[in-house]
Scaffold this active site. Structure first.
Site, PDB file in Angstrom:
ATOM      1  N   LYS A  13       0.834  -1.214   0.000  1.00 42.66           N
ATOM      2  CA  LYS A  13       0.000   0.000   0.000  1.00 42.66           C
ATOM      3  C   LYS A  13       0.869   1.264   0.000  1.00 42.66           C
ATOM      4  O   LYS A  13       0.679   2.157  -0.816  1.00 42.66           O
ATOM      5  CB  LYS A  13      -0.945   0.014   1.212  1.00 42.66           C
ATOM      6  CG  LYS A  13      -1.904  -1.164   1.263  1.00 42.66           C
ATOM      7  CD  LYS A  13      -2.881  -1.056   2.422  1.00 42.66           C
ATOM      8  CE  LYS A  13      -2.242  -1.121   3.800  1.00 42.66           C
ATOM      9  NZ  LYS A  13      -1.570  -2.403   4.102  1.00 42.66           N
ATOM     10  N   ARG A  88     -10.343   0.269   8.192  1.00 41.33           N
ATOM     11  CA  ARG A  88      -9.736  -0.988   8.593  1.00 41.33           C
ATOM     12  C   ARG A  88     -10.776  -2.002   9.048  1.00 41.33           C
ATOM     13  O   ARG A  88     -10.454  -3.123   9.341  1.00 41.33           O
ATOM     14  CB  ARG A  88      -8.857  -0.629   9.774  1.00 41.33           C
ATOM     15  CG  ARG A  88      -7.530  -1.236   9.995  1.00 41.33           C
ATOM     16  CD  ARG A  88      -6.614  -1.250   8.855  1.00 41.33           C
ATOM     17  NE  ARG A  88      -5.339  -1.733   9.279  1.00 41.33           N
ATOM     18  CZ  ARG A  88      -4.191  -1.150   9.001  1.00 41.33           C
ATOM     19  NH1 ARG A  88      -4.138  -0.073   8.287  1.00 41.33           N
ATOM     20  NH2 ARG A  88      -3.079  -1.696   9.415  1.00 41.33           N
ATOM     21  N   ARG A 122      11.724  -5.527   5.524  1.00 35.27           N
ATOM     22  CA  ARG A 122      11.486  -4.115   5.192  1.00 35.27           C
ATOM     23  C   ARG A 122      12.405  -3.203   5.995  1.00 35.27           C
ATOM     24  O   ARG A 122      12.632  -3.405   7.185  1.00 35.27           O
ATOM     25  CB  ARG A 122      10.032  -3.743   5.472  1.00 35.27           C
ATOM     26  CG  ARG A 122       9.777  -2.241   5.336  1.00 35.27           C
ATOM     27  CD  ARG A 122       8.325  -1.879   5.265  1.00 35.27           C
ATOM     28  NE  ARG A 122       7.587  -2.305   6.448  1.00 35.27           N
ATOM     29  CZ  ARG A 122       6.266  -2.203   6.554  1.00 35.27           C
ATOM     30  NH1 ARG A 122       5.562  -1.712   5.553  1.00 35.27           N
ATOM     31  NH2 ARG A 122       5.676  -2.607   7.647  1.00 35.27           N
ATOM     32  N   ARG A 153      10.707  -1.161  11.498  1.00 36.48           N
ATOM     33  CA  ARG A 153       9.493  -0.837  12.253  1.00 36.48           C
ATOM     34  C   ARG A 153       9.321  -1.807  13.407  1.00 36.48           C
ATOM     35  O   ARG A 153       9.553  -2.991  13.269  1.00 36.48           O
ATOM     36  CB  ARG A 153       8.268  -0.877  11.312  1.00 36.48           C
ATOM     37  CG  ARG A 153       7.734   0.508  11.003  1.00 36.48           C
ATOM     38  CD  ARG A 153       6.720   0.486   9.898  1.00 36.48           C
ATOM     39  NE  ARG A 153       5.516  -0.266  10.234  1.00 36.48           N
ATOM     40  CZ  ARG A 153       4.437  -0.324   9.448  1.00 36.48           C
ATOM     41  NH1 ARG A 153       4.433   0.315   8.296  1.00 36.48           N
ATOM     42  NH2 ARG A 153       3.394  -1.025   9.813  1.00 36.48           N
ATOM     43  N   ARG A 164      -0.927  -9.138  13.114  1.00 34.41           N
ATOM     44  CA  ARG A 164      -1.476  -8.167  12.160  1.00 34.41           C
ATOM     45  C   ARG A 164      -2.243  -8.887  11.045  1.00 34.41           C
ATOM     46  O   ARG A 164      -3.284  -8.424  10.594  1.00 34.41           O
ATOM     47  CB  ARG A 164      -0.349  -7.307  11.563  1.00 34.41           C
ATOM     48  CG  ARG A 164       0.177  -6.269  12.562  1.00 34.41           C
ATOM     49  CD  ARG A 164       1.559  -5.764  12.197  1.00 34.41           C
ATOM     50  NE  ARG A 164       1.621  -5.056  10.943  1.00 34.41           N
ATOM     51  CZ  ARG A 164       2.751  -4.833  10.271  1.00 34.41           C
ATOM     52  NH1 ARG A 164       3.904  -5.265  10.757  1.00 34.41           N
ATOM     53  NH2 ARG A 164       2.712  -4.176   9.136  1.00 34.41           N
TER      54      ARG A 164
HETATM   55  P1  AP5 Z   1       4.768  -1.554   1.931  1.00 35.29           P
HETATM   56  O1  AP5 Z   1       4.475  -0.766   0.698  1.00 35.29           O
HETATM   57  O2  AP5 Z   1       5.435  -0.875   3.044  1.00 35.29           O
HETATM   58  O3  AP5 Z   1       3.423  -2.314   2.420  1.00 35.29           O
HETATM   59  P2  AP5 Z   1       2.159  -1.782   3.208  1.00 35.29           P
HETATM   60  O4  AP5 Z   1       0.962  -2.444   2.591  1.00 35.29           O
HETATM   61  O5  AP5 Z   1       2.158  -0.294   3.289  1.00 35.29           O
HETATM   62  O6  AP5 Z   1       2.443  -2.466   4.597  1.00 35.29           O
HETATM   63  P3  AP5 Z   1       2.242  -1.910   6.073  1.00 35.29           P
HETATM   64  O7  AP5 Z   1       3.030  -2.805   6.957  1.00 35.29           O
HETATM   65  O8  AP5 Z   1       2.521  -0.445   6.146  1.00 35.29           O
HETATM   66  O9  AP5 Z   1       0.721  -2.180   6.263  1.00 35.29           O
HETATM   67  P4  AP5 Z   1      -0.053  -2.192   7.571  1.00 35.29           P
HETATM   68  O10 AP5 Z   1      -1.436  -2.117   7.029  1.00 35.29           O
HETATM   69  O11 AP5 Z   1       0.234  -3.343   8.454  1.00 35.29           O
HETATM   70  O12 AP5 Z   1       0.523  -0.941   8.370  1.00 35.29           O
HETATM   71  P5  AP5 Z   1      -0.069   0.481   8.754  1.00 35.29           P
HETATM   72  O13 AP5 Z   1       1.053   1.410   8.863  1.00 35.29           O
HETATM   73  O14 AP5 Z   1      -1.230   0.827   7.913  1.00 35.29           O
HETATM   74  O15 AP5 Z   1       5.620  -2.846   1.484  1.00 35.29           O
HETATM   75  C1  AP5 Z   1       6.065  -3.811   2.424  1.00 35.29           C
HETATM   76  C2  AP5 Z   1       7.428  -4.372   2.010  1.00 35.29           C
HETATM   77  O16 AP5 Z   1       7.295  -5.076   0.775  1.00 35.29           O
HETATM   78  C3  AP5 Z   1       8.498  -3.307   1.767  1.00 35.29           C
HETATM   79  O17 AP5 Z   1       9.735  -3.824   2.164  1.00 35.29           O
HETATM   80  C4  AP5 Z   1       8.472  -3.091   0.251  1.00 35.29           C
HETATM   81  O18 AP5 Z   1       9.697  -2.635  -0.259  1.00 35.29           O
HETATM   82  C5  AP5 Z   1       8.115  -4.491  -0.245  1.00 35.29           C
HETATM   83  N1  AP5 Z   1       7.315  -4.484  -1.482  1.00 35.29           N
HETATM   84  C6  AP5 Z   1       6.318  -3.614  -1.804  1.00 35.29           C
HETATM   85  N2  AP5 Z   1       5.785  -3.944  -3.003  1.00 35.29           N
HETATM   86  C7  AP5 Z   1       6.458  -5.054  -3.442  1.00 35.29           C
HETATM   87  C8  AP5 Z   1       6.379  -5.871  -4.600  1.00 35.29           C
HETATM   88  N3  AP5 Z   1       5.478  -5.627  -5.584  1.00 35.29           N
HETATM   89  N4  AP5 Z   1       7.224  -6.933  -4.709  1.00 35.29           N
HETATM   90  C9  AP5 Z   1       8.140  -7.198  -3.739  1.00 35.29           C
HETATM   91  N5  AP5 Z   1       8.275  -6.444  -2.605  1.00 35.29           N
HETATM   92  C10 AP5 Z   1       7.446  -5.395  -2.456  1.00 35.29           C
HETATM   93  O19 AP5 Z   1      -0.659   0.185  10.222  1.00 35.29           O
HETATM   94  C11 AP5 Z   1       0.190  -0.100  11.308  1.00 35.29           C
HETATM   95  C12 AP5 Z   1      -0.614  -0.131  12.585  1.00 35.29           C
HETATM   96  O20 AP5 Z   1      -1.228   1.148  12.811  1.00 35.29           O
HETATM   97  C13 AP5 Z   1      -1.784  -1.123  12.638  1.00 35.29           C
HETATM   98  O21 AP5 Z   1      -1.345  -2.413  12.998  1.00 35.29           O
HETATM   99  C14 AP5 Z   1      -2.680  -0.462  13.691  1.00 35.29           C
HETATM  100  O22 AP5 Z   1      -2.202  -0.698  14.992  1.00 35.29           O
HETATM  101  C15 AP5 Z   1      -2.507   1.018  13.402  1.00 35.29           C
HETATM  102  N6  AP5 Z   1      -3.505   1.513  12.436  1.00 35.29           N
HETATM  103  C16 AP5 Z   1      -3.247   2.033  11.203  1.00 35.29           C
HETATM  104  N7  AP5 Z   1      -4.378   2.377  10.592  1.00 35.29           N
HETATM  105  C17 AP5 Z   1      -5.391   2.072  11.450  1.00 35.29           C
HETATM  106  C18 AP5 Z   1      -6.802   2.194  11.373  1.00 35.29           C
HETATM  107  N8  AP5 Z   1      -7.432   2.687  10.278  1.00 35.29           N
HETATM  108  N9  AP5 Z   1      -7.537   1.796  12.449  1.00 35.29           N
HETATM  109  C19 AP5 Z   1      -6.947   1.303  13.552  1.00 35.29           C
HETATM  110  N10 AP5 Z   1      -5.612   1.149  13.685  1.00 35.29           N
HETATM  111  C20 AP5 Z   1      -4.839   1.544  12.630  1.00 35.29           C
HETATM  112 MG    MG Z   2       2.250   1.115   4.880  1.00 42.09          MG
END
Ligand code: AP5
Ligand code: MG
Length: 206
Positions: A13, A88, A122, A153, A164
């Protein structure tokens, strides 16, 4: 254009959001990034959510919805937005529909078996916000884009990643059906190269 990027943890994402926002000139709103920024600055909000995020669970709905509502009311969202990591669950999705409903929802489909490797490999840049993978950057310690020191992270360890993924399956996956019923869902194959995923997105967005 009002867009949501839906997808499991590590589905890409954040990686695709940066590219989409640059091409379509949209503000990138990542609730995860906003929470992490608050934790880094030790704000009252950051102190409230730190333990929850470290455990891999979701932050409280009311707090998260209020935060997004305020953010979407800012002038830079007047012509649209890209939401990454919000909504979410069904409660958040229903709330968003009452104040600023999305037009399209891009669902990044990936094989969940490969996620642990993506996340534990990552490396994140706290300065420019970009993410990289050790498969591509090796043991480089500094951000290839801006030079700042890369970090791992806190929630990118195997145990928290498992939690997660379980939260995703239970709470977030039902949004696929929710947006399918509204006719807004667009499935994207996230299991291809980063450029390949982006090309598919551009094709569907036009
Ligand atoms: P990356 O692009 O970083 O993936 P991502 O989908 O953004 O992953 P996140 O870990 O950020 O998602 P998340 O939903 O768990 O975290 P968030 O910050 O939203 O890519 C990942 C890796 O893969 C990287 O190394 C990249 O280089 C690699 N990659 C990317 N594309 C690739 C490809 N095509 N091929 C190969 N490799 C690739 O949430 C974190 C926490 O915040 C949650 O757990 C929760 O506690 C809280 N939170 C956030 N939003 C909410 C909400 N709306 N409600 C409640 N709690 C929330
Ligand atoms: Mg992200």
């Amino acid at each position: 254009m009002k867009l949501i990027l839906l997808g499991a943890p590590g589905s890409g994402k954040g990686t695709q959001a940066a590219r989409i926002c640059e091409k379509y000139n949209l503000p990138h709103i990542s609730t995860g990034d906003i929470f992490r920024e608050n934790i880094k600055n030790q704000t009252p909000l950051g102190l409230k959510v730190k333990a929850i995020m470290d455990s891999g669970n979701l932050c409280p709905d009311e707090l998260t919805v209020d935060l997004v509502k305020d953010r979407l009311a800012q002038p830079d969202c007047a012509n649209g937005y890209l939401l990454d990591g919000f909504p979410r669950n069904l409660v958040q999705a229903a709330a968003l529909d009452t104040f600023n409903a999305p037009e399209k929802v891009l669902d990044l489909n990936v094989d969940l078996a490969g996620i642990e490797r993506r996340l534990t490999g990552r490396r994140s840049c706290p300065a420019c916000g970009n993410s990289f993978h050790i498969d591509f950057i090796g043991d480089t310690k500094n951000c290839p884009d801006c030079g700042a020191e890369l970090i791992i992270r806190k929630d990118d360890n195997p145990e928290t990643v498992k939690e997660r993924l379980s939260v995703y399956s239970k709470s977030t996956a039902p949004l696929v059906e929710y947006y399918e019923k509204q006719g807004k869902l667009i499935a994207i194959n996230g299991d291809q190269s980063i450029d390949g995923v982006f090309a598919e997105i551009v094709k569907v967005l036009g």
